[in-house]
Design a protein around this motif. Sequence first.
Motif, PDB file in Angstrom:
ATOM      1  N   PHE A  47     -23.189 -16.803  13.236  1.00 19.40           N
ATOM      2  CA  PHE A  47     -23.160 -18.405  13.633  1.00 19.40           C
ATOM      3  C   PHE A  47     -23.146 -18.566  15.194  1.00 19.40           C
ATOM      4  O   PHE A  47     -23.918 -19.684  15.617  1.00 19.40           O
TER       5      PHE A  47
ATOM      6  N   VAL B  88     -25.856 -20.640  17.104  1.00 20.14           N
ATOM      7  CA  VAL B  88     -25.717 -21.822  17.974  1.00 20.14           C
ATOM      8  C   VAL B  88     -26.459 -21.791  19.222  1.00 20.14           C
ATOM      9  O   VAL B  88     -26.937 -22.561  19.758  1.00 20.14           O
TER      10      VAL B  88
ATOM     11  N   PRO C  25     -21.800 -28.493  15.079  1.00 18.98           N
ATOM     12  CA  PRO C  25     -22.183 -26.938  15.074  1.00 18.98           C
ATOM     13  C   PRO C  25     -21.036 -25.957  16.060  1.00 18.98           C
ATOM     14  O   PRO C  25     -20.692 -24.904  15.397  1.00 18.98           O
TER      15      PRO C  25
ATOM     16  N   ALA D 245     -18.423 -23.197  14.919  1.00 14.34           N
ATOM     17  CA  ALA D 245     -18.591 -21.960  15.593  1.00 14.34           C
ATOM     18  C   ALA D 245     -17.149 -21.576  16.106  1.00 14.34           C
ATOM     19  O   ALA D 245     -16.767 -20.361  15.894  1.00 14.34           O
TER      20      ALA D 245
ATOM     21  N   TYR E 187     -26.058 -17.023  10.748  1.00  9.99           N
ATOM     22  CA  TYR E 187     -27.359 -17.568  11.317  1.00  9.99           C
ATOM     23  C   TYR E 187     -28.129 -18.854  10.576  1.00  9.99           C
ATOM     24  O   TYR E 187     -28.310 -19.737  10.901  1.00  9.99           O
TER      25      TYR E 187
ATOM     26  N   VAL F  11     -26.183 -22.008  10.434  1.00 11.25           N
ATOM     27  CA  VAL F  11     -26.535 -22.940  11.650  1.00 11.25           C
ATOM     28  C   VAL F  11     -27.873 -23.607  11.689  1.00 11.25           C
ATOM     29  O   VAL F  11     -28.271 -24.796  11.903  1.00 11.25           O
TER      30      VAL F  11
ATOM     31  N   THR G 175     -28.590 -27.492  11.384  1.00  9.94           N
ATOM     32  CA  THR G 175     -29.547 -28.253  12.330  1.00  9.94           C
ATOM     33  C   THR G 175     -30.642 -29.028  11.782  1.00  9.94           C
ATOM     34  O   THR G 175     -30.743 -30.121  12.188  1.00  9.94           O
TER      35      THR G 175
END
Length: 232
Positions: free
Chosen positions: A42, A46, A130, A134, A222, A225, A229
């Motif tokens: 993550f 980010v 985000p 994180a 990943y 994220v 997004t």
Amino acid sequence: MDEIPIFIAILSFIVMCIGEILAYYSISLKYRYEFEAISFGFIFGVATLILIPKSFFEGFEIFVVFGMIVVYLIEKYLAYCPLSRKYCIECDNLEEVIKIKFIYPISFFIHTFIDGLIIAVSYISNIGLPLYFAILLHKLPAGFVLMSPLKGVYKNPLYPGVIVSFGTVLGTVIGLITLKNISPKILLAFSGGIFLGAFLMLVPHIYEHKKEKSFLYLLIGYILVMVITLIQ
């Protein structure tokens, strides 16, 4: 409106303390490495999908590199594990007691303080969710990992553990006060470097303990994220 980052910082503090309490009472956090691997994926997401792309300006790469250097220096001179894989109670050749008792919590306090600064940056730069996620994602295993070695050198390890955890709240408050007049793009570039440097330093630690599935867990973080997004 500053209540939002303060709330996230306090929540981070509470979650990390819960991890410490679990470790103090020897309650196994069975999937802490999986948790960490997802959080590192993550963090990488980010950095590469949000922070660095949103910080583009002439010379932004200098601040990205500076952020990475800061992480490297902290890891090199203050990290607990002699393999430079960070806070690793299961590695061989542990540092002497004096380093475990003092250098280790100081290094972890710097880590939590920077987390607080990142929370402030996320608010100032209107990144929000985000970065908050994180930070929160790795607080439970971080609290567990912090407390595990401290139990062997402190009579009441929860006291230094709480102080270290409070670094996130302190970093957030100081960040909100001091960073508002700095260009958001500079803050994003530096934060991207911090996250990218942390990822590069911490991935070997996860691979050491979860060779068979480390890539899978990193990929999950990943992808999370990417989804956030796209939703935003």
